[in-house]
Design a protein around this motif. Sequence first.
Motif, PDB file in Angstrom:
ATOM      1  N   SER A 213       2.227   3.021   0.384  1.00  0.00           N
ATOM      2  CA  SER A 213       0.684   2.747  -0.308  1.00  0.00           C
ATOM      3  C   SER A 213       0.853   2.839  -1.539  1.00  0.00           C
ATOM      4  O   SER A 213       0.045   2.570  -2.072  1.00  0.00           O
ATOM      5  CB  SER A 213       0.267   3.982   0.326  1.00  0.00           C
TER       6      SER A 213
ATOM      7  N   ALA B  26      -2.849   2.619  10.356  1.00  0.00           N
ATOM      8  CA  ALA B  26      -1.961   2.669   9.878  1.00  0.00           C
ATOM      9  C   ALA B  26      -0.943   4.033   9.690  1.00  0.00           C
ATOM     10  O   ALA B  26       0.554   3.350   9.661  1.00  0.00           O
ATOM     11  CB  ALA B  26      -2.494   1.575   8.719  1.00  0.00           C
TER      12      ALA B  26
ATOM     13  N   LYS C  78      -8.370   1.201   9.842  1.00  0.00           N
ATOM     14  CA  LYS C  78      -7.756   0.727   9.675  1.00  0.00           C
ATOM     15  C   LYS C  78      -6.747   1.340   8.766  1.00  0.00           C
ATOM     16  O   LYS C  78      -5.008   2.152   8.708  1.00  0.00           O
ATOM     17  CB  LYS C  78      -8.138  -0.581   8.054  1.00  0.00           C
TER      18      LYS C  78
ATOM     19  N   PHE D 275      -4.363   6.990   4.571  1.00  0.00           N
ATOM     20  CA  PHE D 275      -3.686   6.796   5.430  1.00  0.00           C
ATOM     21  C   PHE D 275      -2.569   8.013   5.698  1.00  0.00           C
ATOM     22  O   PHE D 275      -1.502   8.087   6.055  1.00  0.00           O
ATOM     23  CB  PHE D 275      -3.162   5.657   3.754  1.00  0.00           C
TER      24      PHE D 275
END
Length: 154
Positions: A15, A85, A81, A27
């Motif tokens: 990331s 992910a 998203k 994330f």
Amino acid sequence: MPDLVTHTAAAYFLSRHRCFQRYRVLFYLGTILPDILARPIHIIFPQLYFYSVAIHTPIFMAIFTLFFSEFFRKDRWAVVKFLGAGIVVHFALDLLQKHLAAGYYWFFPFSWKSFEIGLFWPEDFVSLIPLWCVLVLAAEILQRLKEHSSHRTA
Ligand SMILES: [Zn+2]
């Protein structure tokens, strides 16, 4: 499962791109979410094994992600998203390991067959925790030094 430190270190290195800047926490959460939802139930209530196994599956995590995103009015798609992910990264790391018994049920509830690539034992990752910590610390120090020097020249 690789341990949570290994999952978090993977999230850290994956990331670094600027596109993660605003949603990096989501994330990170995704990279540990399957284990932090399933493991406590497995440990506290071992008789509920099949429920905790079902939680650590792509279908449950997809449903959970969609449900969780409903709490975010403006950024719903970004939550799906980035959290999704992170969950994909978590499952990708889990896929690399091997178990003595059955592993993960990727196609639950359609199939009870488990599949893993089988490159590592779960405890192999634990011995690498100090390495991950040093690498993350070194990367963070280099990043901050770079930012500091660019602020001084600007
Ligand atoms: Zn896992």
